[in-house]
Structure formats: structure tokens, C-alpha cells
Design an enzyme around this catalytic site. Structure first.
Site, PDB file in Angstrom:
ATOM      1  N   LYS A  87       3.897   5.691  -0.436  1.00 47.04           N
ATOM      2  CA  LYS A  87       4.211   6.138  -1.904  1.00 47.04           C
ATOM      3  C   LYS A  87       3.694   7.651  -2.058  1.00 47.04           C
ATOM      4  CE  LYS A  87       5.763   2.492  -3.835  1.00 47.04           C
ATOM      5  NZ  LYS A  87       7.359   2.406  -4.068  1.00 47.04           N
ATOM      6  N   GLY A 101      16.805  -2.738  -4.708  1.00 48.85           N
ATOM      7  CA  GLY A 101      15.601  -3.512  -5.070  1.00 48.85           C
ATOM      8  C   GLY A 101      15.904  -3.846  -6.550  1.00 48.85           C
ATOM      9  N   TYR A 144       0.754   0.985   2.044  1.00 47.47           N
ATOM     10  CA  TYR A 144       1.659   1.222   0.727  1.00 47.47           C
ATOM     11  C   TYR A 144       1.306   2.639   0.187  1.00 47.47           C
ATOM     12  CZ  TYR A 144       3.295  -0.033  -4.009  1.00 47.47           C
ATOM     13  OH  TYR A 144       4.242  -0.270  -5.142  1.00 47.47           O
TER      14      TYR A 144
END
Length: 251
Positions: free
Chosen positions: A156, A11, A152
């Protein structure tokens, strides 16, 4: 140049990933800029090369096993055995639980968790052979819970358990694994969040800064500097840790 260590940042075409790639190049690493869009990584490569460093842009879908294996092979062939990995690639598909689709859940898990697993598995052989390696996984303060981010947050938090287990398994080979959990950082992703909640970025930023003890929001360089430390020679006794980089205590 064979004594130059090679780092992979996923990324890495923009935001935290690009800042991290530039910082690691400054630190003397040859850096592979991995991103879904190979072309998007070219400007970062150009920046690094203009500053006298070595870099390579490689397109990869981190959630796809064949894509990951091919990308890591390209890095090994083009820059040398990768012994530093920064798992930064990430996406958001925010929604409240009752509105969240299975596709929203699966795509976030695919990039963050499956992607970090596939990248770590593909690079660990180079690290264990070298008897030296560094893995840094990007978690988030959202791991502690954040409304509208059940996918998310779970991903995480999952990365933190993943990191601790990597540290246990790989430590005897001279490989450390740590996670960085950023707080509010100015990136394209947070600009998009401001837009979604109907605020200008300036309004959003100023509102967030009021809640942060150091009185400002984070910049990608704040995370890049933390990565720089964790992958350094001097951080060899730091492993299995989650470093919150959020301008103040989290919980």
C-alpha cells in the site's frame, strides 16, 4: 453511446469495488466489473443495468500479464475505450514477520503492486490517445504501518510512490493519477479480521469507532464518493495526491 466514457474497477464484485462501480455508473460511466471470479461480478452488472446503466463483468487475474491484456481488450470491445481505471483489487495474507511465508509476501505484492502496474500499463494507451484519463489506486492507512501486515503495508505504501510517478509521467496527456487511503471500512475483509481476533463484528466495529474522530466506521460508499470526485471533470488539477479517507487525521 460512443460519447459515454468507460471505467474499469478491479475487485468490483463486492465491498468497496462494487460500491465504486455502482457510483460511477450513476455518474454516467459505462463500467467494467473486473474480478477474479467473473460470475461474482454479474449481480453488480444486473444492478447497474436495472438502473439504466451499461456494465460488463470480466474475469481477470490482475497479477497475470496475459489475463490483464485480454480483459482490457474485452472491455474496449464491449463497452468502449477505458479512460478511467480504479485499481481496487486486493487481498490480505496477514502474519507477523517471523511467521510470514514467501508465498504470503508474493501473493500480496502480486495483486496490489504488480496488478496495479499491469492494469495501468494496459489502459494508459486509451487514456493518452483520448488526451483524457483518470487513474485511482486504492492504498490504505496501513501504508503508515500496521502490526501483522508487513506485506500489505509495504504494498500500500508502494502504491503511493507508484501513483506519484504515474502523475508525473501521464500529466501532459491530460491524465491524472491519485490514491485513496481508506481507514477502517466495513467490508468482508474487516468482518474476517474481527473473526480472526475473536470478536463479533459489532464489538470490533464499536471498539474501532471509539478511536475515529467522526465517531463511526467507514462504509464502502464513503470511498466510492471520493473516487467519484477524483475521476470527475472538475478534478483535472488534482494529481499525484494521496487522500486519506479515515474519519479523521492520520499522521
Amino acid at each position: 453511446m460512443s460519447d459515454t466514457r468507460t471505467a474499469i474497477v478491479t475487485g468490483a464484485a463486492r465491498g468497496i469495488g462494487a460500491a465504486t462501480a455502482r457510483k460511477l455508473a450513476e455518474d454516467g460511466f459505462a463500467v467494467a466489473i473486473l474480478d477474479l471470479d467473473e460470475q461474482a461480478g454479474k449481480p453488480v452488472v444486473a444492478d447497474i443495468e436495472a438502473a439504466g446503466g451499461r456494465a460488463l463483468a470480466v474475469g481477470v487475474d490482475v497479477s497475470d500479464e496475459q489475463s490483464v491484456d485480454a480483459a482490457v481488450q474485452r472491455v474496449a470491445d464491449g463497452l468502449g475505450a477505458p479512460t478511467v481505471l480504479v485499481n481496487n483489487a486486493g487481498i490480505t495474507r496477514d502474519n507477523l514477520l517471523f511467521k510470514m511465508t514467501v508465498a504470503d509476501w508474493d501473493s500480496v505484492m502480486g495483486v496490489h503492486l504488480r496488478g496495479s502496474f499491469l492494469m495501468s500499463r494496459a489502459t494508459q494507451k486509451y487514456m493518452t490517445e483520448a488526451k483524457w484519463g483518470r487513474i485511482v489506486n486504492l492504498s490504505s492507512t496501513s501504508a503508515l504501518g500496521n502490526r501483522g501486515q508487513v506485506n500489505y503495508s509495504a504494498a500500500k505504501a508502494g502504491l503511493q510512490g507508484f501513483t506519484k510517478t504515474l502523475a508525473i509521467e501521464l500529466g501532459k496527456f491530460g491524465v491524472t493519477a491519485n490514491a485513496i487511503a481508506p481507514g477502517f471500512i466495513e467490508t468482508d475483509m474487516t468482518h474476517a479480521t474481527a473473526e480472526r481476533v475473536g470478536l463479533t463484528f459489532e464489538q470490533f466495529r464499536d471498539g474501532m469507532a471509539k478511536q475515529i474522530p467522526v465517531g463511526r466506521i467507514g462504509q464502502p460508499s464513503d470511498i466510492a464518493n471520493a473516487v467519484s470526485f477524483l475521476v470527475s471533470e472538475g478534478a483535472g488539477f488534482v494529481s499525484g495526491q494521496v487522500l486519506y479517507v479515515a474519519g479523521g487525521p492520520t499522521d
